[in-house]
Design an enzyme around this catalytic site. Structure first.
Site, PDB file in Angstrom:
ATOM      1  N   LYS A 199       4.915 -15.472 -13.344  1.00  0.00           N
ATOM      2  CA  LYS A 199       6.491 -15.196 -13.485  1.00  0.00           C
ATOM      3  C   LYS A 199       6.442 -13.693 -12.774  1.00  0.00           C
ATOM      4  O   LYS A 199       6.578 -12.589 -13.072  1.00  0.00           O
ATOM      5  CB  LYS A 199       6.623 -14.671 -15.283  1.00  0.00           C
ATOM      6  N   ARG A 203       0.566  -1.658  -0.018  1.00  0.00           N
ATOM      7  CA  ARG A 203      -0.177   0.547   0.066  1.00  0.00           C
ATOM      8  C   ARG A 203       0.651   1.379   0.053  1.00  0.00           C
ATOM      9  O   ARG A 203       0.372   2.325  -0.111  1.00  0.00           O
ATOM     10  CB  ARG A 203      -0.781   0.201   1.023  1.00  0.00           C
TER      11      ARG A 203
HETATM   12  N1  PXG Z   1      10.345 -21.819 -16.736  1.00  0.00           N
HETATM   13  C1  PXG Z   1      10.504 -20.305 -16.602  1.00  0.00           C
HETATM   14  C2  PXG Z   1      11.005 -20.825 -15.235  1.00  0.00           C
HETATM   15  C3  PXG Z   1      10.798 -19.650 -17.169  1.00  0.00           C
HETATM   16  O1  PXG Z   1      10.884 -18.128 -16.636  1.00  0.00           O
HETATM   17  C4  PXG Z   1      10.108 -20.795 -18.867  1.00  0.00           C
HETATM   18  C5  PXG Z   1      10.272 -21.578 -18.447  1.00  0.00           C
HETATM   19  C6  PXG Z   1       9.468 -21.271 -20.427  1.00  0.00           C
HETATM   20  O2  PXG Z   1       8.499 -20.129 -20.752  1.00  0.00           O
HETATM   21  P1  PXG Z   1       8.446 -19.349 -21.842  1.00  0.00           P
HETATM   22  O3  PXG Z   1       6.725 -18.777 -22.337  1.00  0.00           O
HETATM   23  O4  PXG Z   1       9.335 -18.752 -22.883  1.00  0.00           O
HETATM   24  O5  PXG Z   1       8.829 -20.539 -23.231  1.00  0.00           O
HETATM   25  C7  PXG Z   1      10.700 -19.085 -18.418  1.00  0.00           C
HETATM   26  C8  PXG Z   1      10.699 -18.514 -19.262  1.00  0.00           C
HETATM   27  C9  PXG Z   1      15.432 -14.639 -19.021  1.00  0.00           C
HETATM   28  C10 PXG Z   1      14.250 -15.045 -19.448  1.00  0.00           C
HETATM   29  O6  PXG Z   1      16.564 -14.039 -19.663  1.00  0.00           O
HETATM   30  C11 PXG Z   1      13.929 -16.382 -18.790  1.00  0.00           C
HETATM   31  C12 PXG Z   1      12.232 -16.350 -19.616  1.00  0.00           C
HETATM   32  C13 PXG Z   1      12.297 -15.705 -20.421  1.00  0.00           C
HETATM   33  C14 PXG Z   1      12.837 -15.002 -21.634  1.00  0.00           C
HETATM   34  C15 PXG Z   1      13.994 -15.132 -20.881  1.00  0.00           C
HETATM   35  O7  PXG Z   1      16.176 -15.065 -17.951  1.00  0.00           O
HETATM   36  N2  PXG Z   1      12.193 -16.894 -18.877  1.00  0.00           N
END
Ligand code: PXG
Length: 296
Positions: A154, A107
């Site tokens: 995320k 808050r």
């Molecule tokens: N698991 C986790 C924990 C992630 O953070 C994925 C799976 C794959 O999800 P997507 O929607 O991208 O297919 C992720 C994706 C980074 C970075 O720079 C991290 C992600 C995506 C792009 C960049 O650390 N995480």
């Protein structure tokens, strides 16, 4: 060129060296915020709407009101890419709780901070891992469960993944794999994971604490179109060691074959035929305007 990149911060475009947030920003102080990693290929932002939907879903769960509509957010992303004349890019969209004081009460934060960084494409895994397959280990740290700071949200809390990555680095392997609290396979540090066994392609369910990855979704649809059996089911470490093929999926990773898990060789130690077929198909679709949003 990189020094001239313009970063979107709260509606203004600043040169990279001047793009800063307050030390009182709760994104920094408490990891109180959310993000998306997105990619553009040849002037098309792959699955931009899906990333924006997931961002607003994460915001909803952490009760953060983003002061832009989804449409305005999409326009802000496209404008940042245009300002930087980028067609092939990595896009980092971050929304924090904003500036507050030293108490954690949300808050205290009256206005979320919105940051959009666009950058010429960087490779998460080197070409060697893509061509020969990545080496991996199963990390000691368990994926946060769905009733905790789950990776389904995320959020800016990535210490769970960073602990696993540190272990991979120290051991000299390319990537770490996390298990869930029960011991089933969950995902990589920023990638989802798949196994192939006798023409069945399986990936762990989101109930293991894995992120419902956008690449994961698209790869499952691709595999179904190619007439493979696709299953979302619990996978044991023993199944992982004995799979014919293993691969990761993710925005930054795209599709990366895995050739070794805790020194157990996967299949014949080379990227398998189904993984290679999916890699080819995936490379073909990412530039398709129907798969995303055009920048121009
Ligand atoms: N698991 C986790 C924990 C992630 O953070 C994925 C799976 C794959 O999800 P997507 O929607 O991208 O297919 C992720 C994706 C980074 C970075 O720079 C991290 C992600 C995506 C792009 C960049 O650390 N995480």
């Amino acid at each position: 060129m990189e020094d001239e990149l313009l970063i979107y911060v709260d509606g203004k475009f600043c040169p990279r060296s001047e793009a800063k947030v307050s030390v009182y920003d709760h994104g920094l102080l408490y990891g109180d915020g959310i993000f998306e990693g997105i990619r553009a290929y040849g002037g098309v932002v792959f699955k931009l709407k899906e990333h924006i939907d997931r961002l607003y879903g994460s915001a909803h769960t952490i009760m953060l009101d983003i002061p832009l509509t989804k449409k305005e957010m999409i326009q802000a992303v496209l404008k940042t890419l245009k300002k930087n004349k980028l067609k092939d890019a990595y896009i980092r969209l971050v929304v924090t709780r904003g500036i507050g004081d030293l108490g954690l009460d949300p808050r205290k934060c009256s206005k979320p901070t919105i940051i959009i960084i666009t950058h010429p494409m960087i490779a998460l895994h080197g070409t060697e891992a893509k061509e020969k397959g990545a080496t991996t280990l199963i990390a000691w740290v368990k994926r946060d469960p769905v009733d905790a700071t789950s990776h389904e949200i995320k959020s800016l809390n990535y210490l769970n993944s960073i602990l696993a990555k540190l272990e991979a680095n120290v051991a000299g392997v390319d990537e770490a794999i996390c298990l869930d609290k029960v011991g089933f396979v969950c995902e990589g540090v920023a990638e989802n994971i798949f196994i192939v066994k006798e023409d069945e392609i399986s990936t762990p369910p989101v109930s293991t604490g894995a992120l419902p990855g956008i690449t994961r979704n698209r790869v499952m649809m691709l595999a179904e179109m190619m007439k493979y059996r696709v299953a979302e089911r619990n996978i044991t470490p023993n199944e992982l060691f004995n799979a014919d093929e293993v691969f990761f999926t993710g925005t930054a990773a795209e599709i990366v074959p895995v050739r070794e898990v805790n020194k157990r060789v996967i299949g014949d130690g080379k990227p398998g035929p189904i993984t290679k077929r999916l890699m080819r198909e995936f490379n073909r679709i990412v530039r398709d305007p129907k798969e995303g949003t055009k920048i121009a």
